[in-house]
Design an enzyme around this catalytic site. Structure first.
Site, PDB file in Angstrom:
ATOM      1  N   CYS B  86       0.847  -1.194   0.000  1.00 24.94           N
ATOM      2  CA  CYS B  86       0.000   0.000   0.000  1.00 24.94           C
ATOM      3  C   CYS B  86       0.885   1.248   0.000  1.00 24.94           C
ATOM      4  O   CYS B  86       1.591   1.497  -0.958  1.00 24.94           O
ATOM      5  CB  CYS B  86      -0.981  -0.050   1.171  1.00 24.94           C
ATOM      6  SG  CYS B  86      -2.392   1.056   0.967  1.00 24.94           S
ATOM      7  N   HIS B 203      -3.774  -5.799   1.094  1.00 27.67           N
ATOM      8  CA  HIS B 203      -3.188  -6.081   2.407  1.00 27.67           C
ATOM      9  C   HIS B 203      -3.296  -7.559   2.782  1.00 27.67           C
ATOM     10  O   HIS B 203      -4.163  -7.930   3.580  1.00 27.67           O
ATOM     11  CB  HIS B 203      -3.889  -5.243   3.478  1.00 27.67           C
ATOM     12  CG  HIS B 203      -3.650  -3.779   3.335  1.00 27.67           C
ATOM     13  ND1 HIS B 203      -2.498  -3.162   3.750  1.00 27.67           N
ATOM     14  CD2 HIS B 203      -4.421  -2.809   2.803  1.00 27.67           C
ATOM     15  CE1 HIS B 203      -2.555  -1.873   3.485  1.00 27.67           C
ATOM     16  NE2 HIS B 203      -3.720  -1.626   2.906  1.00 27.67           N
ATOM     17  N   GLU B 205      -1.559  -8.961   4.843  1.00 26.01           N
ATOM     18  CA  GLU B 205      -1.287  -9.058   6.287  1.00 26.01           C
ATOM     19  C   GLU B 205      -2.559  -8.985   7.123  1.00 26.01           C
ATOM     20  O   GLU B 205      -2.537  -9.338   8.296  1.00 26.01           O
ATOM     21  CB  GLU B 205      -0.287  -7.968   6.715  1.00 26.01           C
ATOM     22  CG  GLU B 205      -0.844  -6.546   6.802  1.00 26.01           C
ATOM     23  CD  GLU B 205      -0.813  -5.774   5.482  1.00 26.01           C
ATOM     24  OE1 GLU B 205      -0.716  -6.427   4.415  1.00 26.01           O
ATOM     25  OE2 GLU B 205      -0.884  -4.531   5.515  1.00 26.01           O
TER      26      GLU B 205
END
Lengths: 726, 230
Positions: B86, B203, B205
């Site tokens: 990002c 994302h 994560e």
């Protein structure tokens, strides 16, 4: 400025003749311009709660798990593991109409500061929004700006926006409501308060520099709007979420040390309010050197600096010897840090600028003589019973129209603009469950968060509406399996100087208080926003409730999506109540009748039963029945689970439209594997329960050959906001 | 194997990244302040998501000039591994460690939703736990994720196998509807020429725990762990 300080100027500052006379008596002389400014903001409705205080005191605020109730920057409740949840909701209504983006953005920033000033890392934001008639161009502009503003600020500071609510009604045409809620987490034994102490201790200013923005914002927020609303644009503050993010990290870093005696954000009424509140609560005096205040502009007067509502600023009282360490932290984060004063034993608020004493006010009288009004209030007039209402449209068409109407359509267009996952702890995102579920870092435990209010009920019967708002928040938390702990309230009403408006307020508080007591759901923080009127037109009474609950194992929390083969059971009794229902408004074209009664004993019993079933692992999905009634709740579950529903026939003795669209309270739809066993347990517990059908196929099928495709429902449900705003 | 997460002022997904790395690597990452220049001992440098410097000027433009970025570039030159997600991806393009740029989303709105990504090759240190062509889900949350580069650069990226991920539908097909931010050729992530620097917008994560909606993002971290733990 050479304006004479007199009654006329005081009036333009929002002080009544009596209030100005009290100022003269306290001071024993004509106040300076800066002093008049201090009195006017501290005694504004926004800061002093002068019309509401006597009624707020009647609300229940204690429970064994409440650590700090109203009176601090935010409410604090114990949630286990030695942790506390710190939360509050606050309005930014007036600024959001004048300048929607910045009004909403700074509303988010302000409520964040109320929470982290107490030592909490913010972990979730929510927002309760009310807008005017979607048919007006101005409404579209306000919705677009408010949503961008909330996203622009919340996304940048990195606090997930996980929930909220939106309503539309022409009563908000000139006065939208933007109520922002923040929830944070702190160790229960590391809560920071604002009471100053320690004569001689340094008073430190940190954060952004002070500019001329937002001067007299608190006063503006305490008056009705007229046609000159546009001219009030300079009283709106401008937010800087990047600085806020740095300030959060710097403050939390300093809070991990023992440097802080007291800390307070500079919110409404800026430096004045924080200095006065910190010294006043501590029973000490405070002296400020205005020349030391970090300034963004040149030539600012003491008056301007004291009244500025520049954002992203905090005031801290430091322990002796802590300055160098504290300064290093704020310089690391590239934020302003300045010693601007000290704590004194004089009991006075003194501000010196360029060698001139601009303010010298005794603090006790400023607080004790603050106006407190028991304003005249007229009891609301009960609505006549609705009587029978024929079904003009049929079930299928009514459902499709309801799920697509502005008050019930999907909020996806809004929440798709809010970062709901940052932080890596969002278990149930917006729309997935009746309350958002946010896990605690490193724990199995999670918080359940919601905001609720049904303003049309509150207008028809403020007492029932106040109780219903609390009950629905409690129900939404319960429907996830979480245990409701406490609420924050945001009481949005019209002009309290009108007895009928004050009557709405008094009745709503009575209803809220009764519900909070019956549900062990105390009020721990809140905010009152009055004068929500434009050109004499009041908003609907809107006591928005922000609810917080806890679930010990986040893996047990359920959402609203059932799966194929699940059986559906309704908990709670159905009378088919159409008064003030959305069906009545959207299908029959009437806003009429009394709202559905709230039976608090049934709320409690039904909710406790449902929660027990969820925590026992016997429930696949659960959804409370609220706006739109039972069939809307079922359609929402079907869309969430992408499944059809084969529904049993409506019971004899009431119209099908009454059964499917009535808004009787205290009801939940449960999706379970074993409906007969659930019905048996409900019967044994004395809980009203009824089998509704099962999840099957791709359509909603009702008795009598009615078939409504889930795809058609979704098409109607998802269309309104994107079509209107994109 | 040691990972470091670079913290610029305004970054806000460093904790998400730390949780994912710790849960997949079994070892907590080191948080690296943007003034640090000694990155010795770190095998993987992660530039996380957020709003470094508030996205003022241009996303990632100011962070790209932080003192730490010289050390990040040196690490990359030595063949070290770098992951930018990002805002981290934006910083890597601004710093010249990856080609192209991220523009405002085509619809001019912030986009926060799950998207589907197709793994374009499974032979890199970042993707070995996936199969080529496999589709996974990841949250996206950005206002400026519209990848762009000139046609020659795009052709070169494609020709050299440097497109890491593309936005696709659930069936793995590219379409205008699936390419939510309007990226050129639906590119969601790209590699450096040695495939040791990866930048992507979504994302992974935030999807490494079943409780948070799935483990679709986990193979990225498991791949890194498998390659680097040795």
């Amino acid at each position: 400025m050479a304006q004479p300080v007199d009654a006329a100027l005081a009036r333009s500052f929002g002080l009544s003749a009596e209030e100005f006379a009290t100022v003269l008596a306290i001071m024993g002389r004509t106040p300076t311009l800066a002093e008049l400014g201090v009195f006017s903001v501290m005694w504004s409705e926004h800061c002093s709660y002068k019309s509401s205080r006597v009624w707020l005191r009647t609300l229940p605020t204690t429970a064994p798990w409440v650590i700090h109730g109203p009176g601090e920057n935010a409410g604090v409740v114990a949630i286990g593991d030695g942790l506390a949840a710190i939360f509050k909701m606050e309005s930014h209504n007036h600024p959001s109409f004048i300048e929607p983006y910045q009004g909403a953005a700074t509303g988010v920033g302000g409520i964040l500061r109320d929470v982290y000033t107490m030592g909490a890392r913010p972990i979730a934001n929510l927002n309760a929004l009310r807008f005017g008639d979607p048919g007006l161009a101005v409404t579209r502009r306000v919705v677009d700006g408010v949503v961008r503003g909330i996203g622009g600020y919340g996304n940048c500071v990195g606090v997930p926006t996980v929930g909220g609510e939106v309503n539309f009604h022409p009563a908000y045409n000139g006065n939208p409501l933007v109520n922002a809620m923040t929830v944070g987490i702190a160790p229960a034994d590391r809560i920071f308060l604002s009471a100053a102490a320690g004569i001689g201790n340094q008073v430190v200013y940190v954060g952004s520099r002070t500019g001329r923005d937002g001067i007299h914002g608190a006063t503006m927020a305490s008056a009705e709007f007229g046609a000159d609303a546009e001219e009030k644009r300079p009283t709106v503050q401008v937010g800087d979420p990047f600085t806020e993010k740095l300030l959060i990290e710097a403050c939390l870093e300093l809070m991990a040390t023992d440097a802080i005696v007291a800390i307070q954000d500079m919110g409404a009424a800026g430096l004045t309010s924080s200095a006065v509140e910190m010294a006043g609560k501590g029973g000490v005096g405070i002296e400020l050197d205005m020349d030391a205040v970090p300034q963004r502009e040149t030539g600012m007067s003491a008056y301007e600096m004291l009244l500025s509502e520049s954002q992203e600023r905090m005031l801290i009282v430091l322990r002796p010897g802590a300055e160098a360490m504290a300064r290093a932290i704020f310089e690391k984060w590239e934020l302003a840090f300045a010693v601007i004063g000290r704590i004194t034993d004089t009991g006075r608020f003194v501000a010196v600028h360029a060698g001139v004493v601009e303010v010298d006010i005794p603090l006790d009288p400023l607080a004790e003589a603050a106006p407190l009004y028991t304003r005249p209030h007229l009891p609301p007039v009960p609505r006549a019973p609705l009587g029978p209402v024929a079904d003009p449209l049929g079930i299928e068409a009514a459902l499709l129209r309801l799920v697509g109407c502005p008050d019930l359509c999907s909020r996806r267009w809004i929440w798709d603009q809010y970062d709901s996952t940052v932080g890596g702890q969002t278990v149930k995102r917006p729309g997935a469950a009746d309350a958002a579920i946010v896990r605690l870092d490193g724990s199995r435990r999670a918080l359940a968060l919601t905001t609720d209010c049904t303003p049309r009920y509150c207008l028809a019967d403020p007492q029932v509406g106040g109780a219903q708002a609390v009950a629905e928040a409690w129900r939404n938390i319960t429907a996830t399996g979480a245990r409701p702990l406490a609420v924050t309230d945001n009481l949005n009403f019209g002009n309290p100087e009108k007895p009928e408006i004050m009557g709405q307020f008094v009745a709503a508080i009575a209803g809220m208080g009764a519900a909070c007591r019956a549900l062990d759901f105390p009020v721990v923080s809140g905010n009152v926003s009055l004068y929500n009127e434009t050109d004499g037109q009041s908003i609907l009474p809107t006591p928005a409730i922000g609810g917080l609950g806890v679930i010990d194992d986040a893996a047990l929390a359920v959402g609203i999506a059932p799966g194929a083969g699940d059986e559906l059971v309704l908990i709670g009794a159905t009378a088919g109540w159409l008064g003030q229902s959305l069906w009545l408004r959207e299908i029959a074209g009437r806003e009429d009748g009394p709202p559905p009664p709230v039976d608090l004993a049934a709320e409690r019993a039904n909710g406790d039963f449902v929660r027990g079933e969820i925590l026992a692992g016997r429930v696949v999905a659960c959804h409370d029945v609220s706006d739109g009634g039972l069939l809307v709740a079922l359609a929402e579950m079907a869309m969430a689970g992408d499944t059809g529903l084969a529904l049993d026939a409506a019971p004899e003795g009431m119209g099908a439209h009454e059964f499917w669209f009535g808004e009787d309270q205290a009801r939940y739809v449960l999706a379970v594997a074993d409906a007969p066993a659930l019905l048996d347990r409900a019967a044994a517990a004395g809980i009203a329960a009824r089998r509704l059908g099962r999840c099957a196929g791709t359509d909603l099928t009702l008795a009598g050959g009615i078939t409504i495709s889930v795809r058609a429902c979704r098409g109607a449900h998802e269309a309104f906001l994107p079509n209107w705003l994109q | 194997m040691r990972a470091g997460i670079v913290v610029f002022p305004g970054i806000n997904r460093e904790r998400d990244m730390a949780i994912a790395i710790e849960s997949c690597f079994g070892q907590a990452p080191r948080l690296v302040w943007h003034h640090e220049t000694d990155l010795a001992g770190l095998d993987l440098l992660v530039l996380p998501g957020g709003f470094s410097y508030g996205d003022y000027l241009r996303c990632g433009a100011m962070a790209a000039h932080s003192p730490v970025m010289g050390a990040v570039a040196a690490h990359a030159r030595r063949g070290g591994y770098v992951l930018g997600v990002c805002n981290g991806f934006q910083i890597l393009t601004e710093a010249g460690l990856l080609p192209g740029a991220l523009l405002r989303n085509a619809g001019l709105r912030f986009l926060s939703m799950d998207c589907f990504l197709r793994v374009e090759r499974a032979d890199t240190v970042f993707t070995s736990r996936w199969a080529a062509g496999e589709v996974f889900r990841a949250p996206m949350a950005h206002g400026d994720g519209n990848y762009t580069a000139d046609a020659d650069t795009l052709d070169r990226l494609e020709g050299e196998g440097r497109v890491a991920f593309r936005y696709v539908d659930a069936d793995g097909k590219t379409s205008a509807a699936a390419n939510l931010n309007g990226s050129a050729r639906a590119i969601a992530g790209i590699y450096s020429d040695n495939a040791r620097v990866l930048g992507l917008m979504p994302h992974p994560e935030d999807l490494v725990d079943p409780l948070l909606g799935g483990v679709d993002g986990r193979p990225l971290f498991d791949s890194l762990a498998a390659a680097l733990v040795a």
